[in-house]
Write a protein that holds these residues in place. Structure first.
Motif, PDB file in Angstrom:
ATOM      1  N   THR A  11       0.805  -1.204   0.000  1.00 58.59           N
ATOM      2  CA  THR A  11       0.000   0.000   0.000  1.00 58.59           C
ATOM      3  C   THR A  11       0.849   1.268   0.000  1.00 58.59           C
ATOM      4  O   THR A  11       0.407   2.311   0.434  1.00 58.59           O
ATOM      5  CB  THR A  11      -0.925   0.019   1.222  1.00 58.59           C
ATOM      6  OG1 THR A  11      -0.127  -0.222   2.389  1.00 58.59           O
ATOM      7  CG2 THR A  11      -1.979  -1.050   1.127  1.00 58.59           C
ATOM      8  N   ARG A 256      -0.797   1.721  -6.780  1.00 59.44           N
ATOM      9  CA  ARG A 256      -0.962   3.121  -7.168  1.00 59.44           C
ATOM     10  C   ARG A 256      -2.312   3.699  -6.750  1.00 59.44           C
ATOM     11  O   ARG A 256      -2.501   4.918  -6.794  1.00 59.44           O
ATOM     12  CB  ARG A 256      -0.830   3.280  -8.686  1.00 59.44           C
ATOM     13  CG  ARG A 256       0.545   3.014  -9.247  1.00 59.44           C
ATOM     14  CD  ARG A 256       0.680   3.654 -10.637  1.00 59.44           C
ATOM     15  NE  ARG A 256      -0.479   3.396 -11.476  1.00 59.44           N
ATOM     16  CZ  ARG A 256      -0.586   2.393 -12.352  1.00 59.44           C
ATOM     17  NH1 ARG A 256       0.417   1.537 -12.471  1.00 59.44           N
ATOM     18  NH2 ARG A 256      -1.668   2.235 -13.083  1.00 59.44           N
ATOM     19  N   PRO A 258      -5.207   5.345  -4.715  1.00 61.41           N
ATOM     20  CA  PRO A 258      -5.117   6.242  -3.553  1.00 61.41           C
ATOM     21  C   PRO A 258      -5.691   5.600  -2.289  1.00 61.41           C
ATOM     22  O   PRO A 258      -6.785   5.026  -2.314  1.00 61.41           O
ATOM     23  CB  PRO A 258      -5.942   7.469  -3.977  1.00 61.41           C
ATOM     24  CG  PRO A 258      -6.815   6.986  -5.097  1.00 61.41           C
ATOM     25  CD  PRO A 258      -6.058   5.896  -5.788  1.00 61.41           C
ATOM     26  N   ASP A 260      -6.948   6.819   0.386  1.00 63.09           N
ATOM     27  CA  ASP A 260      -8.175   7.368   0.955  1.00 63.09           C
ATOM     28  C   ASP A 260      -9.415   6.905   0.201  1.00 63.09           C
ATOM     29  O   ASP A 260     -10.536   7.093   0.684  1.00 63.09           O
ATOM     30  CB  ASP A 260      -8.110   8.905   0.984  1.00 63.09           C
ATOM     31  CG  ASP A 260      -7.878   9.501  -0.400  1.00 63.09           C
ATOM     32  OD1 ASP A 260      -7.273   8.820  -1.255  1.00 63.09           O
ATOM     33  OD2 ASP A 260      -8.295  10.642  -0.624  1.00 63.09           O
ATOM     34  N   GLU A 261      -9.215   6.247  -0.949  1.00 64.10           N
ATOM     35  CA  GLU A 261     -10.347   5.776  -1.740  1.00 64.10           C
ATOM     36  C   GLU A 261     -10.377   4.254  -1.894  1.00 64.10           C
ATOM     37  O   GLU A 261     -11.421   3.682  -2.214  1.00 64.10           O
ATOM     38  CB  GLU A 261     -10.313   6.407  -3.139  1.00 64.10           C
ATOM     39  CG  GLU A 261     -10.414   7.926  -3.134  1.00 64.10           C
ATOM     40  CD  GLU A 261     -10.273   8.509  -4.530  1.00 64.10           C
ATOM     41  OE1 GLU A 261     -10.436   7.745  -5.507  1.00 64.10           O
ATOM     42  OE2 GLU A 261     -10.009   9.718  -4.640  1.00 64.10           O
TER      43      GLU A 261
END
Length: 284
Positions: A11, A256, A258, A260-261
């Motif tokens: 991550t 890759r 994000p 937060d999503e």
């Protein structure tokens, strides 16, 4: 008796925080917590920490692998029922595809739209049909794709012998590359799960395989089609020519996304380097 699960997270900069996100995804009511950032030893993208929490032991090695020992999940937990499958996987008695099928169970809801991007012999398609029609009151939709006509014929034969007429009607079999799924799913139709079982067709021509370029295109399409609360599920194989390159493409894609999503994890057998590898990418 404790259940011991080994999960490898890729991550980027926040391995620990994504472990929290993944664990909370599966067990929102869990009391398990992780040490604050001040207790972490960080070296680039790798973290080292160990903390005893009640009866659970959570450790992160310098290979970013989480070993979670849990005394057992509550009956009302979303993880209830997972223990037997995971223990079977750890003991080498449960297939990676069975773990994937169980993961879908906690994501898919009756009436959902789902995609089997590489239907092969049809077992993933069949599992998805059963999930979207579980209570028989809502009609979901399953788009089942494969570039090989032989695979679609095998899938159709399995569905004919396993489903009733109403269940079969929700399946759309399409002879096309997984990279073109965006041309199959109607625009604006939210997709809950996109399942990939990469490599070659078992019992088919081993020269016909999925590859890095088209699989990357397919993952990009899946990312755009997926609704919030949806899952991209990948079973990858590294033992055949081109397989490792393709799987590295999958890992790079997931790394890759994000943080937060998305919550992304990798699950593999460490001492069986050619065994199938699972990757889950959950869209928050």
């Amino acid at each position: 008796m404790a259940t011991k699960i080994s999960i490898s997270f890729r991550t980027g900069k926040s391995t620990l925080f994504n472990a929290v996100a993944f664990f909370k995804l599966w067990s929102p009511s869990s009391n398990v917590t992780f040490p604050p950032p001040a207790t972490m030893i960080t070296n680039g993208h790798r973290s080292v920490c160990t903390k005893q929490i009640q009866q659970s032991q959570i450790s992160v090695s310098n290979q970013s692998a989480f070993n979670i020992s849990v005394p057992g999940f509550p009956v009302d937990s979303p993880l209830s029922g997972l223990e037997d499958v995971m223990i079977g996987y750890i003991l080498g008695k449960t297939k990676a595809t069975e773990v994937a099928h169980l993961a879908w169970k906690y994501i898919v809801q009756e009436g959902d739209t789902v995609v089997d991007a590489t239907c092969g012999n049809g077992h993933d398609t069949l599992a998805l049909v059963k999930l979207v029609t579980a209570d028989k009151t809502q009609r979901g939709r399953v788009y089942s794709l494969d570039v090989q006509k032989f695979a679609l014929e095998k899938t159709l034969a399995l569905l004919d012998e396993s489903l009733d007429k109403d269940e079969k009607e929700i399946v759309k079999l399409v002879e096309t590359c997984h990279s073109k799924m965006h041309e199959v799913v109607p625009k604006g139709e939210p997709v809950r799960v996109v399942a990939f079982n990469l490599g070659y067709l078992p019992g088919g021509d081993k020269a016909l395989i999925t590859g890095p370029k088209t699989t990357l295109m397919a993952l990009e399409s899946a990312k755009d089609l997926l609704t919030h609360g949806g899952l991209i599920s990948v079973v990858g194989y590294v033992g055949h020519p081109g397989g490792r390159e393709e799987f590295e493409t999958v890992l790079e894609f997931g790394s890759r996304l994000p943080v937060d999503e998305w919550s992304c994890c990798e699950l593999r057998m460490l001492n069986r380097p050619l065994a199938p590898v699972l990757v889950f990418m959950f869209k928050r």
